[in-house]
Design an enzyme around this catalytic site. Structure first.
Site, short mmCIF file in Angstrom:
data_model
loop_
_atom_site.label_atom_id
_atom_site.label_comp_id
_atom_site.label_asym_id
_atom_site.label_seq_id
_atom_site.Cartn_x
_atom_site.Cartn_y
_atom_site.Cartn_z
N HIS A 94 0.69 -1.31 0.01
CA HIS A 94 -0.09 0.08 0.03
C HIS A 94 0.79 1.36 0.05
O HIS A 94 0.46 2.29 -0.77
CB HIS A 94 -1.12 0.09 1.40
CG HIS A 94 -1.93 0.98 1.20
ND1 HIS A 94 -2.98 0.94 0.44
CD2 HIS A 94 -2.29 2.24 1.95
CE1 HIS A 94 -3.82 1.93 0.62
NE2 HIS A 94 -3.54 2.55 1.45
N ARG A 133 11.67 13.37 12.04
CA ARG A 133 11.70 14.44 11.05
C ARG A 133 10.50 15.41 11.36
O ARG A 133 10.38 16.37 10.54
CB ARG A 133 11.78 13.71 9.82
CG ARG A 133 13.05 13.20 9.42
CD ARG A 133 12.91 12.21 8.03
NE ARG A 133 14.20 11.66 7.73
CZ ARG A 133 14.68 10.66 8.48
NH1 ARG A 133 14.46 10.28 9.63
NH2 ARG A 133 16.04 10.08 8.04
N1 INI Z 1 -2.21 7.88 4.04
C1 INI Z 1 -1.13 8.75 4.47
O1 INI Z 1 -1.14 9.60 4.44
N2 INI Z 1 -0.20 7.77 4.94
C2 INI Z 1 -0.27 6.48 5.07
O2 INI Z 1 0.90 6.00 5.75
C3 INI Z 1 -1.18 5.80 4.66
N3 INI Z 1 -1.28 4.26 4.79
O3 INI Z 1 -0.19 3.85 5.04
O4 INI Z 1 -2.21 3.58 4.40
C4 INI Z 1 -2.42 6.42 3.80
N4 INI Z 1 -3.32 5.71 3.47
C5 INI Z 1 -4.47 6.39 3.12
C6 INI Z 1 -4.62 6.94 1.78
O5 INI Z 1 -3.65 8.34 1.87
C7 INI Z 1 -6.22 7.55 1.48
O6 INI Z 1 -6.54 8.36 2.40
C8 INI Z 1 -7.15 6.38 1.34
O7 INI Z 1 -6.75 5.14 0.65
C9 INI Z 1 -8.51 6.87 0.89
O8 INI Z 1 -8.22 7.19 -0.46
#
Ligand code: INI
Length: 163
Positions: A94, A133
């Site tokens: 993902h 960070r």
């Molecule tokens: N979104 C993030 O900003 N950081 C992450 O680490 C992350 N993970 O790991 O899943 C993440 N997922 C959500 C994604 O950005 C969307 O909001 C979601 O898929 C709905 O569109």
């Protein structure tokens, strides 16, 4: 103008006075992104800028950056946009989709619109790398992203005023 080390106050070398900036911050991994946002707002204030509440915009996650930054840039109202997020690697692929598409979408949007967009999205293998960070021992990349946005807005403004 030397501004190499952004996680330090610029000493007035960069002025955000009169610039309209947007800060877009994703809520996913909010314990990290809240700190990035604090850093960005601190940088803008130190540079003499002001940012109204409606220009600090929350989105659910990093995947949502491309559509939002394109819409913001399309209003023609912003000198630069600061993108703040945290994508932390998990057990599945993902991470690669979210981080990769956020980066590509922001890069496409900034090139297409000519509005500078600072990439303050952490892409890390561990939570510790992210917190280091985001106001930890390696500075605050939100602060740095805001300074980058200010510097780019000023550089482009200067270029456009040349002729
Ligand atoms: N979104 C993030 O900003 N950081 C992450 O680490 C992350 N993970 O790991 O899943 C993440 N997922 C959500 C994604 O950005 C969307 O909001 C979601 O898929 C709905 O569109």
């Amino acid at each position: 103008m030397s501004t190499d080390n952004y996680s330090q106050p610029s000493g007035g070398k960069l002025s955000a006075k009169g610039l309209r900036l947007a800060v877009v911050v994703s809520r996913f991994n909010g314990f990290v992104t809240d700190k990035l946002c604090e850093g960005a707002l601190e940088a803008i204030a130190e540079a003499g800028g002001t940012i109204p509440k409606e220009d600090v915009i929350q989105i659910p996650g990093a995947w949502e950056f491309p559509v939002l930054v394109r819409a913001l840039a399309g209003t023609g109202k912003y000198d630069a946009i600061v993108c703040l997020g945290a994508v932390i690697r998990g057990d599945t692929p993902h991470f690669d989709y979210v981080a990769g598409e956020a980066a590509r979408g922001i890069s496409d949007a900034t090139a297409a619109t000519g509005v500078p967009m600072a990439f303050g999205i952490l892409t890390t293998n561990t939570v510790e790398q992210a917190t280091d960070r985001a106001g930890g021992k390696l500075g605050n990349k939100g602060y740095d992203a805001a300074m980058t946005a200010i510097e780019m807005a000023l550089t482009l403004r200067g270029l456009r005023a040349r002729n």
